[in-house]
Write an enzyme that holds these catalytic residues in place. Structure first.
Site, PDB file in Angstrom:
ATOM      1  N   TRP A 248      19.943 -45.892  19.831  1.00  0.00           N
ATOM      2  CA  TRP A 248      20.985 -45.687  19.575  1.00  0.00           C
ATOM      3  C   TRP A 248      21.379 -45.563  18.154  1.00  0.00           C
ATOM      4  CZ3 TRP A 248      23.187 -43.334  23.363  1.00  0.00           C
ATOM      5  CH2 TRP A 248      22.679 -43.670  24.625  1.00  0.00           C
TER       6      TRP A 248
ATOM      7  N   ASP B 163      28.249 -50.826  16.648  1.00  0.00           N
ATOM      8  CA  ASP B 163      28.228 -50.389  18.051  1.00  0.00           C
ATOM      9  C   ASP B 163      27.885 -51.586  18.796  1.00  0.00           C
ATOM     10  OD1 ASP B 163      27.391 -49.106  20.364  1.00  0.00           O
ATOM     11  OD2 ASP B 163      25.883 -47.696  19.846  1.00  0.00           O
TER      12      ASP B 163
ATOM     13  N   LYS C 289      28.714 -50.786  30.341  1.00  0.00           N
ATOM     14  CA  LYS C 289      27.699 -52.037  30.362  1.00  0.00           C
ATOM     15  C   LYS C 289      28.383 -53.276  30.489  1.00  0.00           C
ATOM     16  CE  LYS C 289      25.055 -48.637  28.287  1.00  0.00           C
ATOM     17  NZ  LYS C 289      25.036 -47.982  27.068  1.00  0.00           N
TER      18      LYS C 289
END
Ligand SMILES: *Cc1c(COP(=O)(O)O)cnc(C)c1O
Length: 364
Positions: free
Chosen positions: A102, A176, A200
């Site tokens: 990511w 993030d 999530k």
């Protein structure tokens, strides 16, 4: 059919109490004769839900008043582009950690607009640790420092002392937190920007949430598309265009559920217990192993391998039959991954450990 324990990394399991409430009011929300998903986002009823959702998130995360909370489309990935466009001019330099897939994606997008200095990492797509601080190289003139607090695919998370060292640079820190927001208390005031896709630890897919310090809004580059400018959302209560109304409402139910269950302080204790017992079992077994440096292991995404790789397919099949779903690891790295977000009850982790023990015994 009873609900199974779903270990998917995202979209992920939601709290059963939330799903029941949503289900009970699905056809007729609050005696309005319609579903909330059929309702105008500008109606007085919907606006009240939207405001309450923001207020509850502010409460559970103790978000200071000088921060905006925005509800957006486009997922966390859209912000990989929006962040440099909103915070830099052409020719600027920014600092990015590369601690996994990511982070790497964020770097690829940012590199279209600014000079990216990689503070550390990037040699491998599958790092098992965040290197020692002595190896980090910040750039003097960086406009901000970007990091991913929890790499979802490998289950690699920053240690507290490492985060302290990042804050100590005195630059705006952008995080993030897609896969670990709300898993424990954080001090929001130490970050300039926090962002997360909802699917999530917040709610269903289609929504992402940003927490941005006020002074960072309104400086986007001229060429920035309207829907990537943070000011567009900040100036219109996140309703410049139609927001993901149903996902926003469901996120609200999740925040309400968190509050009713003691908030992030209480869920953090449960999360720590869940993660520790699973890692302890993996470490104690010769049948399974985890490759992540122990002090940097994620509370949310627990990866593990079978010593005998040939049994992996059978493990996946047998666990699915036992009602333990989506344990297959990310396609890039194989192995297994148990995502144990806030909504995963402790009994789910206990059931997983019992299953792993039994599987090891019958396949020794
Ligand atoms: C899932 C995830 C993303 C991507 O989220 P989208 O909402 O699908 O764009 C980004 N960062 C992390 C850490 C993630 O776990």
């Amino acid at each position: 059919m009873a609900r199974a324990f779903n270990f998917s990394a995202g979209p992920a399991m939601l709290p059963e109490a939330v799903m029941r409430k949503a289900s009970a009011e699905f056809l007729d929300w609050n005696h309005t004769g319609m579903s909330i998903m059929e309702m105008s986002h500008r109606s007085k009823e919907y606006m009240a839900v939207a405001h309450q959702t923001e207020a509850d998130l502010r409460e559970v995360l103790a978000i200071p008043d000088n921060y905006q909370v925005l509800f957006l489309h486009g997922g966390a990935s859209m912000q990989f582009s929006a962040i440099p466009l909103n915070l830099t001019a052409e020719g600027d330099t920014v600092d990015y950690f590369n601690t996994g897939v990511w982070s790497d994606k964020a770097i690829i997008e940012a590199s279209r607009y600014v000079n990216v200095n990689v503070v550390v990492g990037g040699e491998t797509k599958n790092p098992t640790e965040i290197p020692d601080m002595a190896e980090w190289s910040f750039s003097e003139d960086a406009k901000y420092i970007h990091l991913c607090t929890n790499e979802t695919i490998t289950g690699l998370a920053f240690q507290e002392d490492q985060l302290e060292h990042v804050f100590a640079q005195g630059k705006p820190v952008i995080a993030d937190m897609s896969s670990n927001i709300l898993c424990r208390p954080i001090d929001v005031s130490r970050y300039a920007v926090i962002y997360a896709g909802a699917q999530k630890n917040i709610g269903p897919a289609g929504l992402s949430i940003m927490i941005i310090r006020n002074d960072l809004i309104g400086h986007a580059r001229e060429i920035t598309p309207t829907l990537l400018k943070w000011a567009t959302y900040a100036n219109n209560e996140s309703m410049f265009n139609t927001p993901a109304t149903y996902a926003w409402y469901l996120a609200g139910l999740v925040f309400e559920w968190l509050k009713a269950n003691g908030g992030v302080e209480t869920i953090a204790l449960v999360n720590q217990r869940k993660a520790e017992k699973l890692y302890d079992y993996i470490d104690s077994s010769a049948f399974y192993y985890n490759t992540i440096k122990p002090s940097q292991r994620s509370w949310m995404n627990v990866t593990f391998y079978l010593t005998n790789k040939e049994l992996e397919a059978e493990f996946i099949q047998a666990s699915t039959t036992a009602g333990l779903l989506s344990l297959k690891g990310h396609k890039i790295f194989g192995g297994m991954r148990a995502s144990i977000y806030n909504a995963m009850p402790e009994e789910g982790v206990d059931a997983l450990i019992a299953f792993m023990e039994q599987f090891a015994k019958t396949h020794a």
